[in-house]
Design a protein around this motif. Structure first.
Motif, short mmCIF file in Angstrom:
data_model
loop_
_atom_site.label_atom_id
_atom_site.label_comp_id
_atom_site.label_asym_id
_atom_site.label_seq_id
_atom_site.Cartn_x
_atom_site.Cartn_y
_atom_site.Cartn_z
N TYR A 37 0.82 -1.21 0.00
CA TYR A 37 0.00 0.00 0.00
C TYR A 37 0.86 1.27 0.00
O TYR A 37 0.52 2.24 -0.68
N PHE A 92 0.87 3.53 2.06
CA PHE A 92 -0.18 4.54 2.16
C PHE A 92 0.27 5.84 2.81
O PHE A 92 -0.42 6.86 2.72
N GLU A 124 4.83 0.68 -9.19
CA GLU A 124 3.56 1.20 -9.71
C GLU A 124 3.75 1.91 -11.04
O GLU A 124 2.93 1.74 -11.97
N PRO A 142 -4.57 -4.77 -8.13
CA PRO A 142 -5.52 -3.72 -7.73
C PRO A 142 -4.92 -2.66 -6.80
O PRO A 142 -5.29 -1.49 -6.87
N GLU A 143 -3.99 -3.07 -5.92
CA GLU A 143 -3.41 -2.08 -4.99
C GLU A 143 -2.69 -0.96 -5.74
O GLU A 143 -2.68 0.19 -5.29
N GLU A 166 -3.58 0.29 -8.41
CA GLU A 166 -4.58 1.14 -9.06
C GLU A 166 -5.31 2.01 -8.05
O GLU A 166 -6.25 2.73 -8.38
N THR A 167 -4.88 1.92 -6.80
CA THR A 167 -5.44 2.75 -5.72
C THR A 167 -4.31 3.62 -5.17
O THR A 167 -3.51 3.17 -4.35
#
Length: 680
Positions: A506, A508, A567, A646-647, A649-650
């Motif tokens: 992530y 994040f 990414e 998917p991660e 794409e976030t």
């Protein structure tokens, strides 16, 4: 190697054991006593004698050092250079020895002084203790319980600095008879271990007294059904309940038995929720400050009956009276306690004003006056910023410590100690705290309001064998914001911690540092620390312990941008670049993270009991598994096992606006955006 051998030739019997211990373990190996001289084949250019003289005519706290010669290169025939140490208390003898070590270190490493032989100002001096109690407190409750060798090392270091009292903070990490769930699987000290610590400290002139909790911070025992009957909340004991006081008396009797001292620190800080859990169900609604005061009176009576003098942290008196658990009330510029409440504080109880956060001398002076308004003469506790991080935040430790100690001297406060907390897993490197101890030791014997970095640097090299410049360089693990950059911060962040534990898939929190090139920052830091490890090893033997921050910096250099790079390649459908990152960057990160885990584990096991190590190992385990998952996911995508990730794409978003990387976060906040973890 220092070319001057110091030999303690005459000394009173009561400091003999302490001197022998210093001689056996002193890092520069150039001090011996008549009992420890062995033929070690080391050739010294000079051999100087030391004579220790206990002098009852000296004013308490005073030490005097004199030498019979002013130039060691101009020595008459049949005369040896002799150093005399006069002292009143044992601790002052060891402080004098530490300052002599410093002088020899300076003389040996300054070519001009060494060639000239002029030593008058280095071996002829006086000092006066500025405090009655000058102490250190080590947290042995946040997972990590220091082993006996580590405690002895810290005691020897404290003695050479003139630090005369010592506490081990033990919430439940001491053994109690017939209490199997008190400190269950926590590695608590046995009575024999505590006796050995007290004896060792006594030989060095140090008073050890226990530091426990008798109200809050007892979640470690209250989590077990065995103690359900004395639980108010998950952290706080049930007051006004007879079985609670039976337990507290047993705790106090147990923890004081091994020690000579009649002082006991009974805690009582941060007892948030006092009287609001089971207490309210059983006894009804009652004003929290009054509940606290009545409990304090009851525990004080137990101490009086046992001939003990209690100390408590003072925060709850202010917070409960102000009807606010926030520390802002404790550190407010007004005193919320009424005169009626103040009169209920037992006169035997010493209040400890604790403050690790401010850099204004005037602020500390104001809070000292607030404590005196309660009719007490406060102790003060500062902090070496070791908690919730991997390396002590030394710059802030020095700034806050200098401001606080200046206020203590201005206001005439005579009792102080420095805390070494280990909140959130006790992950910090033990050796990173040492310059903070030296700050307090130096302040303890000078009337000056500030201790310079140069003074700390010299003493650190002499007593501990470390290069302060390298230790300050290691602080860049967390100090990643350039000094001229925004935002400005008012507390030491722990960037290296939350970046390491942050989920690598992530990432994040990565937008918090996106404006800085931390990959370059950490790679340069790692290289600098590796160089310092091997630079002038004779002068700085302690520098070998820079291995951990050097490896941590390298791992962080690999990790800070790994998600961003992967990414980018993924979104650009650049499979060649993705394969390259998979083969090199990601593989290297996985390998070195595992290496860091093993080094951290080995350091822990060499310095502490094994109990609690799982707290840190579980964190490494989670990180390594997530790195392996990332590794497998990238491989699966490259092999067309997965059609997407998917991660990636976030996108991560800025969470703490205007804070940048200047954050202080615990593990549970850093590891995942999900509220799935508790703090360690």
């Amino acid at each position: 190697m220092i070319p001057i051998l110091l030999i303690a030739e005459e000394y009173p019997e009561d400091i003999a054991d302490g001197l022998n211990e210093i001689a056996q373990h002193y890092i520069h190996q150039n001090f011996k006593t008549s009992n420890t001289i062995i033929d070690d084949n080391i050739q010294y250019e000079f051999k100087w004698g030391i004579k220790f003289i206990q002098d009852n005519n000296l004013e308490g706290g005073k030490l005097m050092v004199t030498s019979n010669l002013t130039n060691f290169r101009e020595v008459p025939p049949d005369v040896n250079l002799e150093i005399a140490v006069r002292y009143y208390k044992k601790i002052e003898a060891f402080r004098a020895l530490g300052k002599i070590f410093e002088s020899i270190y300076v003389i040996s490493n300054d070519e001009e002084i060494y060639k000239s032989g002029e030593i008058e100002s280095y071996l002829n001096f006086e000092e006066m203790a500025q405090f009655n109690h000058l102490g250190a407190m080590v947290d042995c409750s946040r997972s990590c319980v220091a082993n006996i060798d580590t405690v002895f090392y810290l005691l020897r270091t404290c003695a050479l600095l003139g630090i005369n009292c010592f506490q081990l903070y033990t919430e439940d990490t001491y053994k109690m008879e017939n209490e199997p769930f008190f400190g269950y699987m926590r590695g608590g000290y046995t009575e024999d271990e505590l006796v050995s610590i007290d004896d060792y400290a006594y030989n060095l002139g140090i008073e050890v007294f226990p530091c426990i909790q008798t109200l809050g911070h007892l979640g470690q025992i209250l989590q077990w059904p065995y103690y359900a009957n004395v639980r108010d909340t998950s952290e706080v004991l049930l007051v006004e309940y007879e079985e609670t006081y039976q337990l507290i008396e047993k705790m106090i009797r147990t923890i004081t038995k091994p020690f000579r001292s009649k002082l006991i620190h009974i805690g009582m800080d941060e007892a948030h929720g006092l009287g609001e859990g089971r207490y309210r169900q059983i006894f009804g609604n009652k004003e929290s400050c009054q509940v606290f005061l009545e409990h304090l009176q009851r525990v004080n009576q137990i101490c009086k009956n046992l001939g003990l003098t209690p100390l408590i942290w003072s925060d709850m008196l202010f917070c409960l009276a102000g009807k606010n658990n926030s520390l802002t009330v404790y550190y407010d510029n007004v005193n919320p306690l009424s005169s009626e409440q103040a009169l209920q504080i037992p006169p035997e109880v010493n209040l400890i004003y604790w403050d690790y956060y401010h850099v204004s001398t005037d602020f500390y002076s104001c809070k000292i006056k607030h404590h005196r308004e309660l009719g007490c003469e406060p102790w003060f506790a500062g902090g070496i910023w070791t908690w919730n991080r991997f390396w002590a935040a030394l710059p802030f430790t020095f700034d806050s410590g200098n401001a606080a100690l200046q206020a203590l001297k201005t206001e005439g406060v005579k009792n102080t100690f420095v805390t070494i907390w280990g909140d959130d897993g006790n992950e910090f490197d033990l050796y990173s705290l040492l310059p903070g101890l030296i700050l307090y030791g130096e302040h303890g014997y000078t009337p000056n309001y500030e201790v310079s970095l140069d003074a700390i640097k010299t003493m650190f090299g002499a007593i501990c064998g470390g290069n302060l410049d390298a230790w300050m360089e290691a602080c860049k693990l967390d100090s990643v914001i350039p000094s001229n950059a925004e935002p400005k911060i008012y507390f030491p962040p722990n960037a290296s911690k939350w970046i390491l534990w942050m989920d690598p898939i992530y990432a994040f929190l990565s937008p918090q540092y996106g404006m800085f090139d931390l990959e370059k920052h950490y790679l340069e830091l790692s290289n600098n620390l590796k160089q310092a490890m091997t630079e002038n090893e004779n002068k700085y033997p302690l520098n070998k312990y820079l291995e951990f921050p050097a490896l941590l910096a390298y791992v962080l250099s690999l990790k800070v941008n790994i998600r961003k790079k992967l990414e980018e390649a993924y979104k650009n459908n650049d499979r060649v670049k993705l394969q390259e990152l998979y083969d090199n960057d990601l593989t290297n990160l996985c390998k070195n993270t595992e290496k860091l885990w093993k080094l951290h584990r080995d350091n822990w096991l060499s310095r502490a009991k094994p109990f609690g190590c799982e707290t840190v190992e579980l964190r490494y385990g989670g990180l390594i598994i997530r790195l392996n998952s990332l590794y497998d996911r990238i491989k699966g995508y490259l092999d067309n096992k997965y059609t997407n990730i998917p991660e990636f794409e976030t996108p991560p978003m800025m969470i703490y606006e205007n804070a940048g990387p200047g954050l202080l976060l615990d593990y549970s906040r850093a590891a995942t955006p999900s509220r799935a973890l508790g703090a360690g």
